[in-house]
Design an enzyme around this catalytic site. Structure first.
Site, short mmCIF file in Angstrom:
data_model
loop_
_atom_site.label_atom_id
_atom_site.label_comp_id
_atom_site.label_asym_id
_atom_site.label_seq_id
_atom_site.Cartn_x
_atom_site.Cartn_y
_atom_site.Cartn_z
N ARG A 1 -13.71 16.21 -33.15
CA ARG A 1 -12.97 17.24 -32.42
C ARG A 1 -13.40 18.59 -32.99
NH1 ARG A 1 -10.37 15.25 -27.73
NH2 ARG A 1 -12.58 15.49 -27.47
N LYS B 1 -0.41 8.32 -23.15
CA LYS B 1 -0.08 8.66 -24.55
C LYS B 1 1.41 8.36 -24.79
CE LYS B 1 -4.03 11.10 -23.99
NZ LYS B 1 -4.82 11.09 -22.73
N PHE C 1 -18.99 15.62 -25.22
CA PHE C 1 -18.64 14.75 -26.36
C PHE C 1 -18.56 13.28 -25.98
CE2 PHE C 1 -14.25 14.12 -25.03
CZ PHE C 1 -14.05 15.22 -24.19
N TYR D 1 0.84 -1.20 0.00
CA TYR D 1 0.00 0.00 0.00
C TYR D 1 0.87 1.25 0.00
CZ TYR D 1 -3.58 3.39 0.87
OH TYR D 1 -4.41 4.46 0.73
N PHE E 1 -7.67 22.38 -24.15
CA PHE E 1 -7.97 20.96 -24.24
C PHE E 1 -9.17 20.71 -23.32
CE2 PHE E 1 -7.91 16.48 -23.29
CZ PHE E 1 -8.05 16.01 -24.58
N THR E 2 -10.01 19.77 -23.73
CA THR E 2 -11.31 19.56 -23.08
C THR E 2 -11.21 19.41 -21.55
OG1 THR E 2 -11.06 17.22 -23.60
CG2 THR E 2 -12.38 18.54 -25.13
N ASP F 1 1.64 20.87 -20.24
CA ASP F 1 0.89 19.63 -20.42
C ASP F 1 1.82 18.74 -21.24
OD1 ASP F 1 -0.60 17.50 -21.27
OD2 ASP F 1 -2.44 18.65 -21.55
#
Ligand code: PM9
Length: 458
Positions: free
Chosen positions: A383, A259, A450, A73, A125-126, A216
């Site tokens: 998009r 990503k 979306f 943990y 960005f969303t 980001d």
């Protein structure tokens, strides 16, 4: 001189069989999904170009690393390995693991943004913008104008417009700007990089006004590859060196490791400010998990360490981006309108040009994504107007300049033959584009519509 071919720097050891469907089955499936490709069942998809997020094929080394999971943990050895790996590659002092990108966006936004603050960024960005808004901030777009023009071929369309930044600082004052939100390889602009020169200029301006730059870093390795390929003075530097240099001009980052880093789940927040780090650790235990796992299993953290190392290999990026360029060039040669220059993680169709007869409030990109699926079983992502959501002040659709369909390439998953099939399907559809109509939204969730919105055909 003829262009030199490249090949994938790996061979295939295991395969996953794909299901082929009939056109009738696909018509029924997309209707059931409310013409939203996010709501399709993945088993009804032939080639899945919805996203490059969490869809990478892990290497044998990553799978082997999964067996080294220390599932304690607290204080797992995988966490310490991850900490060192991130420090080595990204260079930040302090790291807090998170379950994925939006977990770190939540932490950063809640800790730094106050009601009435302005958050400048190189295109929205969303999830990033939503977290900034939920914390009381207002996102202001400071990307260069070229980024909003799908046909402009400027090689660094992810650049910040320094004049727009200066104007914003003058108008609101630096105290109202908690940080600049700088995205690498700007997703909504078509996977477009910023240049190191632009970042250095931004760094100089922000240092003068004591405004932090929060990166980001989700696709920063891909941005580094573009700098190596396109920016004078970086031809001989490795992707790994360029990545570290980028981070050195920033004060911290949010990261979706799903990503660039070649894993199916994971993320992190990093910074150089000890006070912010301590607060982030504390937020982590409330929303993510203990600060030594942040929502990831020990094995996930170990696979991420290997993924980060593999992501910065020049030959990996050459093949990854090479495949995107292969698909993009095929479409371009057939006269299909796509965003220029071809981005890193995806080829973006310009739905306004593909379907000029469909008004933006009838969601041309959403409709085109549904039609591509019907045509071929290929799943893509809208998009455009649906992703952009509503202006919080007017309640109206934002109608962004870019109305795009993203053909996103998972890393190390599909072959060149898959790309040929995708290109042929889009080309066939282009030939009957006049028969494609728009959509009416019949269900709209409050946040990030979306993902879950539903539509009817007009
Ligand atoms: N991007 C994508 O498909 C996942 C689904 S759409 C929200 O492009 C950037 C630049 C991203 C991103 C996710 C996130 C959020 C942050 N920044 O999905 O929470 O492209 O891990 O990351 C998606 P998570």
């Amino acid at each position: 001189m003829a262009k030199k071919s490249w090949a994938e720097p790996y061979k295939i050891k295991m395969v996953e069989l794909l299901k082929m469907t009939t056109k009738e089955e696909r018509i029924a499936a997309i209707k059931e999904a409310g013409y939203n490709t996010f709501l399709l069942k993945s088993e009804d998809v032939y080639i899945d170009l919805l996203t490059d997020s969490g869809t990478s094929a892990m290497s044998d080394q990553q799978w082997a690393a999964m067996m080294l999971g220390d599932e304690a943990y607290a204080g797992s050895k995988n966490f310490y390995n991850l900490y060192d790996t991130i420090q080595e590659h990204y260079g930040y002092k302090y790291i807090v693991p998170t379950h994925q990108g939006r977990g770190s966006e939540h932490i950063l936004s809640q800790l730094t943004i106050k009601k009435g603050d302005i958050v400048p960024g190189n295109m929205y960005f969303t999830t990033t913008r939503l977290h900034q808004e939920l914390a009381g901030g207002e996102f202001v777009d400071v990307i260069i104008d070229e980024a909003h023009d799908s046909q402009n071929e400027f090689p660094f369309k992810g650049n910040v417009d320094i004049k727009k930044m200066e104007k914003l600082i003058k108008e609101y004052g630096a105290k109202k700007i908690p940080y600049v939100s700088l995205e690498a390889n700007v997703n909504m602009a078509g996977g477009q990089p910023f240049s190191m020169e632009n970042l250095k200029e931004l760094h100089a301006l922000c240092s003068k006004h004591k405004i932090p730059i929060m990166l980001d870093a989700t696709r920063c390795v891909e941005n580094s590859y573009f700098i190596q390929q396109r920016e004078k003075g970086y031809e001989k530097k490795t992707v790994k060196q360029i990545l570290k240099e980028i981070c050195s001009y920033t004060d911290g980052c949010t990261m979706s490791a799903k990503k660039d880093s070649l894993v199916n789940i994971g993320g992190f927040f990093a910074c150089n400010d000890e006070e912010l780090y301590k607060k982030a650790q504390n937020m982590c235990v409330v929303y993510e998990g203990l600060h030594t796992y942040g929502g990831m299993a020990g094995r996930d953290m170990e696979a991420l360490c290997v993924g980060i190392r593999e992501s910065v290999m020049d030959e990996h990026q050459q093949a990854r981006i090479g495949q995107t360029i292969y698909l993009g060039e095929k479409l371009m040669k057939a006269g299909i309108p796509i965003v220029q220059p071809i981005g890193s993680h995806a080829v973006f169709l310009d739905a306004k040009k593909f379907l000029p007869h469909v008004d933006q409030d009838e969601y041309p990109a959403q409709s085109l994504a549904a039609e591509i699926y019907i045509e071929s079983g290929v799943r893509t992502m809208e998009r455009g107007n649906v992703s952009a959501g509503r202006d919080p002040h007017t309640g109206k659709n934002r109608r962004p300049k870019l109305e795009l369909v993203r053909l996103t390439l998972p890393r190390r998953v599909y072959t060149q033959a898959h790309m040929d099939v995708v290109a042929e399907s889009v080309i066939e559809l282009f030939e009957r584009r006049n028969s494609i109509t728009g959509l009416k939204m019949i269900y709209e969730p409050e946040y990030l519509r979306f993902f879950q919105a539903k539509f009817n055909k007009l």
